[in-house]
Design a protein around this motif. Sequence first.
Motif, PDB file in Angstrom:
ATOM      1  N   GLU A  89       0.862  -1.182   0.000  1.00 23.53           N
ATOM      2  CA  GLU A  89       0.000   0.000   0.000  1.00 23.53           C
ATOM      3  C   GLU A  89       0.897   1.229   0.000  1.00 23.53           C
ATOM      4  N   VAL A  90       0.649   2.125  -0.954  1.00 27.21           N
ATOM      5  CA  VAL A  90       1.456   3.337  -1.051  1.00 27.21           C
ATOM      6  C   VAL A  90       0.545   4.558  -0.947  1.00 27.21           C
ATOM      7  N   SER A  91       1.139   5.666  -0.531  1.00 28.02           N
ATOM      8  CA  SER A  91       0.416   6.908  -0.282  1.00 28.02           C
ATOM      9  C   SER A  91       1.074   8.041  -1.070  1.00 28.02           C
ATOM     10  N   PHE A  92       0.231   8.845  -1.718  1.00 31.27           N
ATOM     11  CA  PHE A  92       0.675  10.081  -2.376  1.00 31.27           C
ATOM     12  C   PHE A  92      -0.170  11.205  -1.784  1.00 31.27           C
ATOM     13  N   SER A  93       0.443  12.069  -1.006  1.00 32.91           N
ATOM     14  CA  SER A  93      -0.341  13.043  -0.255  1.00 32.91           C
ATOM     15  C   SER A  93       0.117  14.464  -0.557  1.00 32.91           C
ATOM     16  N   ARG A  94      -0.776  15.391  -0.292  1.00 35.05           N
ATOM     17  CA  ARG A  94      -0.402  16.804  -0.297  1.00 35.05           C
ATOM     18  C   ARG A  94      -1.104  17.467   0.873  1.00 35.05           C
ATOM     19  N   THR A  95      -0.396  18.385   1.499  1.00 36.64           N
ATOM     20  CA  THR A  95      -0.950  19.111   2.643  1.00 36.64           C
ATOM     21  C   THR A  95      -1.134  20.568   2.251  1.00 36.64           C
ATOM     22  N   TRP A  96      -2.136  21.163   2.855  1.00 35.58           N
ATOM     23  CA  TRP A  96      -2.487  22.552   2.527  1.00 35.58           C
ATOM     24  C   TRP A  96      -1.953  23.487   3.602  1.00 35.58           C
ATOM     25  N   LYS A 111      -3.943  10.111  -1.229  1.00 37.58           N
ATOM     26  CA  LYS A 111      -4.389   9.102  -2.196  1.00 37.58           C
ATOM     27  C   LYS A 111      -3.650   7.794  -1.921  1.00 37.58           C
ATOM     28  N   ARG A 112      -4.391   6.715  -1.855  1.00 35.84           N
ATOM     29  CA  ARG A 112      -3.794   5.415  -1.553  1.00 35.84           C
ATOM     30  C   ARG A 112      -4.028   4.434  -2.708  1.00 35.84           C
ATOM     31  N   PHE A 113      -3.041   3.588  -2.953  1.00 36.18           N
ATOM     32  CA  PHE A 113      -3.148   2.507  -3.928  1.00 36.18           C
ATOM     33  C   PHE A 113      -2.667   1.225  -3.271  1.00 36.18           C
ATOM     34  N   ILE A 114      -3.429   0.147  -3.482  1.00 34.07           N
ATOM     35  CA  ILE A 114      -3.138  -1.138  -2.834  1.00 34.07           C
ATOM     36  C   ILE A 114      -3.107  -2.235  -3.889  1.00 34.07           C
ATOM     37  N   MET A 115      -2.102  -3.093  -3.809  1.00 32.08           N
ATOM     38  CA  MET A 115      -2.074  -4.304  -4.622  1.00 32.08           C
ATOM     39  C   MET A 115      -1.869  -5.501  -3.703  1.00 32.08           C
ATOM     40  N   LEU A 116      -2.635  -6.560  -3.933  1.00 31.54           N
ATOM     41  CA  LEU A 116      -2.565  -7.765  -3.123  1.00 31.54           C
ATOM     42  C   LEU A 116      -1.954  -8.905  -3.926  1.00 31.54           C
ATOM     43  N   GLY A 118      -1.684 -12.265  -5.749  1.00 35.75           N
ATOM     44  CA  GLY A 118      -2.625 -13.132  -6.446  1.00 35.75           C
ATOM     45  C   GLY A 118      -3.886 -12.454  -6.926  1.00 35.75           C
ATOM     46  N   CYS A 119      -3.933 -11.132  -6.868  1.00 31.67           N
ATOM     47  CA  CYS A 119      -5.157 -10.387  -7.178  1.00 31.67           C
ATOM     48  C   CYS A 119      -5.013  -9.716  -8.540  1.00 31.67           C
ATOM     49  N   SER A 120      -6.013  -9.929  -9.404  1.00 33.49           N
ATOM     50  CA  SER A 120      -5.950  -9.390 -10.762  1.00 33.49           C
ATOM     51  C   SER A 120      -6.552  -7.987 -10.798  1.00 33.49           C
ATOM     52  N   GLY A 121      -5.836  -7.066 -10.189  1.00 29.22           N
ATOM     53  CA  GLY A 121      -6.307  -5.690 -10.149  1.00 29.22           C
ATOM     54  C   GLY A 121      -5.665  -4.947  -9.003  1.00 29.22           C
ATOM     55  N   PHE A 122      -6.177  -3.747  -8.729  1.00 31.24           N
ATOM     56  CA  PHE A 122      -5.656  -2.954  -7.617  1.00 31.24           C
ATOM     57  C   PHE A 122      -6.781  -2.099  -7.049  1.00 31.24           C
ATOM     58  N   TYR A 123      -6.562  -1.626  -5.841  1.00 32.70           N
ATOM     59  CA  TYR A 123      -7.548  -0.826  -5.117  1.00 32.70           C
ATOM     60  C   TYR A 123      -7.045   0.606  -4.977  1.00 32.70           C
ATOM     61  N   SER A 124      -7.999   1.533  -4.895  1.00 33.59           N
ATOM     62  CA  SER A 124      -7.612   2.918  -4.610  1.00 33.59           C
ATOM     63  C   SER A 124      -8.660   3.560  -3.712  1.00 33.59           C
ATOM     64  N   LYS A 281     -13.317  12.739   5.237  1.00 35.25           N
ATOM     65  CA  LYS A 281     -14.078  11.666   4.603  1.00 35.25           C
ATOM     66  C   LYS A 281     -13.138  10.772   3.805  1.00 35.25           C
ATOM     67  N   VAL A 282     -13.450   9.483   3.848  1.00 35.28           N
ATOM     68  CA  VAL A 282     -12.726   8.493   3.043  1.00 35.28           C
ATOM     69  C   VAL A 282     -13.603   8.138   1.848  1.00 35.28           C
ATOM     70  N   PHE A 283     -13.088   8.359   0.653  1.00 34.57           N
ATOM     71  CA  PHE A 283     -13.760   7.949  -0.580  1.00 34.57           C
ATOM     72  C   PHE A 283     -13.130   6.634  -1.048  1.00 34.57           C
ATOM     73  N   GLY A 284     -13.963   5.585  -1.178  1.00 36.56           N
ATOM     74  CA  GLY A 284     -13.466   4.279  -1.563  1.00 36.56           C
ATOM     75  C   GLY A 284     -13.189   3.418  -0.339  1.00 36.56           C
ATOM     76  N   PRO A 285     -12.410   2.317  -0.517  1.00 44.79           N
ATOM     77  CA  PRO A 285     -11.744   1.907  -1.737  1.00 44.79           C
ATOM     78  C   PRO A 285     -12.695   1.403  -2.832  1.00 44.79           C
ATOM     79  N   VAL A 286     -12.277   1.650  -4.074  1.00 47.31           N
ATOM     80  CA  VAL A 286     -12.863   0.984  -5.232  1.00 47.31           C
ATOM     81  C   VAL A 286     -11.809   0.034  -5.785  1.00 47.31           C
ATOM     82  N   PHE A 287     -12.292  -0.907  -6.604  1.00 46.35           N
ATOM     83  CA  PHE A 287     -11.409  -1.953  -7.124  1.00 46.35           C
ATOM     84  C   PHE A 287     -11.362  -1.864  -8.641  1.00 46.35           C
ATOM     85  N   ILE A 288     -10.166  -1.752  -9.194  1.00 50.09           N
ATOM     86  CA  ILE A 288      -9.974  -1.794 -10.640  1.00 50.09           C
ATOM     87  C   ILE A 288      -9.586  -3.226 -10.977  1.00 50.09           C
TER      88      ILE A 288
END
Length: 634
Positions: A89-96, A111-116, A118-124, A281-288
């Motif tokens: 799981e990786v994070s790309f952030s910006r602070t104001w 913004k977070r991206f996750i790969m597991l 054996g999983c055919s896709g990734f989450y964000s 607020k947390v938007f997601g995760p959704v799965f690609i």
Amino acid sequence: MSPIGVQLHIQDTHVMIDNGILQLTLSNPDGIVTGIRYNDIDNLLEVLNEESNRGYWDLVWNSTGTAGTFDVIKGTSFNVVVENEDQVEVSFSRTWDASQEGKLVPLNIDKRFIMLRGCSGFYSYAIYEHLKEWPGFNLAETRLAFKLRKDKFHYMAMADNRQRYLPLPDDRLPRRGQALAFPEAVLLVDPVEPEMKGEVDDKYQYSCDNKDSQVHGWIRTNQPGVGFWMITPSNEFRSGGPVKQNLTSHVGPTTLAVFLSAHYSGEDLVPKFSAGEAWKKVFGPVFIYLNNVMEGDDPLSLWEDAKEKMITEVQSWPYAFPASEDFPKSDQRGNVSGRLLVNDRYVSDDNIAANGAYIGLAPPGNAGSWQRECKDYQFWTKTDEDGYFLITDIRTGDYNLYAWVPGFIGDYRYDVAITITAGSDIEVGEVIYEPPRNGPTLWEIGIPDRSAAEFYVPDPDPKYINKLYVNHPDRFRQYGLWERYAELYPDGDLVYTVGTSDYKKDWFFAQVTRKMDNNKYQGTTWQIKFKLDNIDQSNSYKLRVAIASATLAELQVRINDPKANPLFSSGLFGRDNSIARHGIHGLYWLYTVDIPGKLLVQGDNTIFLTQPRSSGPFQGIMYDYIRLEGPPNK
């Protein structure tokens, strides 16, 4: 499990995550998805686009009194949150900070991206936070968008009966396409694929209710077939409730996860944050999800596989693997159960089980306020045929329990506030909704289901057809139907006679304006004619007008005298734009008009419904249901 674990490769300008099934490449520290390598395709995303225009989170924001600013969200800091063979799981952030006031939306964004493995896709997913000492702002839209390769992906699927080959983006350009009444709608005059000539393309023809929009995407139909799918496993983070409509996939080829938008609702669904208001607020995760078939197998079977994967993802919600403490796991959430009954003594002496009712938890408010709620989380389900319901995995916090029941007008709110704590199981028992009702039904038009779909939807002008929607349940998604009204009623407006007219054939789906010869528009007045055998002149009758959508409209009601002052006027209301955007519903409105008995006569009566606002073609009203009630039974 995959024989290899998940590997993370960090370079100066890019980060690559690889699990042996796919490779995901992101810009560092921006966090833009620049590449997705899968199967035999080195990049599923459009390599002709700039790297910042391939896969990205974006938003539209403004300070009070300023125009909206579109912002592709770019991180300034990259961090590895989890790194092991089973998960990265990786994070790309910006602070104001205050130096960015007026230039960037006053939010911390992670913004977070996750790969597991054996999983055919990734989450964000992404975490947005506004500190209370920061200035106020409005957030009109936020999404996750992917632009796929136009040389690979030509077939879009979003439902069993809503899938087709779509035009190329080139077909929408001036030489090949002709813009129609608004830029999103284009007539294909010289498309690359000649069989699409004469069709209309418009991304709003592929909008979908949140409740039905859990998987959509694209298929490469050339052998071997490959699928790219956006799976949304929960609606808890989407604003506006289960029947809020959003965009899905459209010509580009583009695939979206829309978390927040004003489409089919207008300004009411734009969250407005004031200075001094803390929000997170947390938007997601959704799965690609990516899938493929073997050489020789039917590529369109990838849709069936994507639906099965969506069901698996829904059953796995809330996910156990996201690392952020802002995303609570199942044991940190609570449940609510009970039974919803309807009490309408003019329908039944006994309480009626609320079959197929929408029932959910949303932030505290008035009955129906959930459809305009756009800052926090909502949790919805449907009752079974006996009215029982179970709402699971609710985030901790204070809520009201809301419902609406197809077949009955109005909105229900349970009087007792509900507080969810970790692990709580709240049983509310039998709750009873008493819909608005004053007396017996004298007549009714339509079905109270918050949609105008049951009314007459005309065939489109043959010049403006989308072949997908010919002989389709969603025939209302054709372009230009608003222009058909004046063609069908050239000499006068709609007249509906109770007892002989059939709302499926004789009630046009929208009370639109009428286009005049001088390219101006005029309002329209519809008539409902009905007979009354007996009049109780000392009592009031009730006209219930449920509205499925309105756009810069006004409803005036007159009884038996079209020139009288209106007995009722709504004033200007509605910004749904559902007529132009081929929706059959937007925000729900319910008006009750008291009709003094002395205004009615024994024998023939007429109710005049006038929509006078007429500056353009897209103003109007979609009715849901109209009912006249007599005085209460003694």
